[in-house]
Design a protein around this motif. Sequence first.
Motif, PDB file in Angstrom:
ATOM      1  N   THR A 311      40.996  35.055  52.754  1.00  0.00           N
ATOM      2  CA  THR A 311      41.633  36.244  52.819  1.00  0.00           C
ATOM      3  C   THR A 311      41.357  37.201  51.760  1.00  0.00           C
ATOM      4  OG1 THR A 311      43.910  35.656  51.702  1.00  0.00           O
ATOM      5  CG2 THR A 311      43.574  35.015  54.061  1.00  0.00           C
ATOM      6  N   GLY A 313      43.430  38.621  50.047  1.00  0.00           N
ATOM      7  CA  GLY A 313      44.567  38.425  48.832  1.00  0.00           C
ATOM      8  C   GLY A 313      44.091  37.080  48.263  1.00  0.00           C
ATOM      9  N   THR A 379      48.857  42.326  46.285  1.00  0.00           N
ATOM     10  CA  THR A 379      48.786  41.312  47.299  1.00  0.00           C
ATOM     11  C   THR A 379      49.650  40.212  47.187  1.00  0.00           C
ATOM     12  OG1 THR A 379      46.961  40.237  45.899  1.00  0.00           O
ATOM     13  CG2 THR A 379      46.349  41.795  47.785  1.00  0.00           C
ATOM     14  N   ASP A 380      49.985  39.816  45.662  1.00  0.00           N
ATOM     15  CA  ASP A 380      51.124  38.694  45.679  1.00  0.00           C
ATOM     16  C   ASP A 380      52.590  39.494  46.135  1.00  0.00           C
ATOM     17  OD1 ASP A 380      49.577  36.885  44.418  1.00  0.00           O
ATOM     18  OD2 ASP A 380      49.943  37.460  42.498  1.00  0.00           O
ATOM     19  N   ASP A 382      52.826  41.204  48.809  1.00  0.00           N
ATOM     20  CA  ASP A 382      52.603  41.472  50.251  1.00  0.00           C
ATOM     21  C   ASP A 382      52.485  42.929  50.282  1.00  0.00           C
ATOM     22  OD1 ASP A 382      52.701  38.755  50.872  1.00  0.00           O
ATOM     23  OD2 ASP A 382      54.738  38.658  51.014  1.00  0.00           O
ATOM     24  N   GLU A 384      49.800  46.070  50.945  1.00  0.00           N
ATOM     25  CA  GLU A 384      48.326  46.224  51.189  1.00  0.00           C
ATOM     26  C   GLU A 384      47.840  47.235  50.236  1.00  0.00           C
ATOM     27  OE1 GLU A 384      44.717  45.635  53.133  1.00  0.00           O
ATOM     28  OE2 GLU A 384      46.704  44.441  53.271  1.00  0.00           O
TER      29      GLU A 384
END
Length: 394
Positions: A311, A313, A379-380, A382, A384
């Motif tokens: 992904t 992330g 990304t940690d 959540d 974008e």
Amino acid sequence: MTERVLDRIMERAEEITALGPVNERLGRLDDEAAKVLRDSGMIRMLQPKAHGGLETHPREFAEAVMAIAAKDGSTGWVAGIVGVHPWEMALADPKVQEEIWGEDQDTWIASPYAPMGVARPVDGGYVFNGRWQFSSGTDHCDWIFLGGMLGDRDGNVAQPPTGLHLILPRSDYEIVEGSWEVAGLKGTGSKDIIVKDAFVPDYRAIEFGKVIDGSAVAASGHTNPLYHLPFSCAFPLGITSAVIGMAEGALALGLAYQRERTQITGTKVKDDPYMLTAISEAAEEIATSRSRFLDNACQMYDKVAAGKQITFGERAAGRRVQVRAAWRAAHATTEIVMRSGGNALRLDNPIQRVWRDVHMGLAHAIHVPGPVYHVSALTDLDIEPPLGPLRAMI
């Protein structure tokens, strides 16, 4: 075969070390240093088996780079940079692979990937122009990857922007002599490249976005998980591993230097608890950099081997590991050198050269921390990350 590569490297370790000052004086790898890399099979570790390559595990490649860089930073850097290029060439059109490796499977490919050129579309390909810095090991290479932007018919960058990696033979570009006057990694010969109105056929161009999104490897038909690694994992394999290897070399030199050293106060280093603590902390920082960097590559390899996608992330987190590993190793190197006293900075002491080389390697664009840390934190959370430069190195 992989064990033999590392064995061959270690058999010639003293020679690699001895050629370090020679490389620095020349401003490029000495021919004999390049021959050591060729003879060992180092540059073919990520090369497709169909063209005499070894298709080794990324961990084994990185460990080989570290072993070389621990003996001489410039040789290790060239091994890592030039050694990664066959990985991407495996994704290119089979016709250009045959042009490069058909007669000589030990042909080397240079870069840089920075998009500093413009490729104007014409019938059958592109007319390409630009100037690039930092083409490591370029004197020993017969082909090159160059980053460029797709242009319009007038030679301006087309919109929306499309990045390309274009592949040129040595006859189509100029190496600018005297363009590598630097403080560290002098022996890499990372000179400027100029291209003027070179015709590049369609089959010698790779759309960078297809390398990033995995469609290039899907079209190549490769099944080895090695080629399914994200570019952002594969590209730093040779760069960050070289910095970590140099730091390991600095530690080895520092320990040898400090073993019998007496400080100006009359206290032997072996009797100074503050010095011993600092040395110990630096050793652990370097060891942590190594293990975290290698573990990250192995985890990604294992995931793609299981048929899973990496992904965005996970790519961002992986880049954070790489960047932090380089900075951690560089800081530890500085601690080792600064704890070694003024004599460590004399030009006849190899410790100072390693220190310069490490920090030159840290200055590579792949190790710029800000955007990588920014994106990985988002990304940690959540969130974008926005499209644009923040994502460029991920």
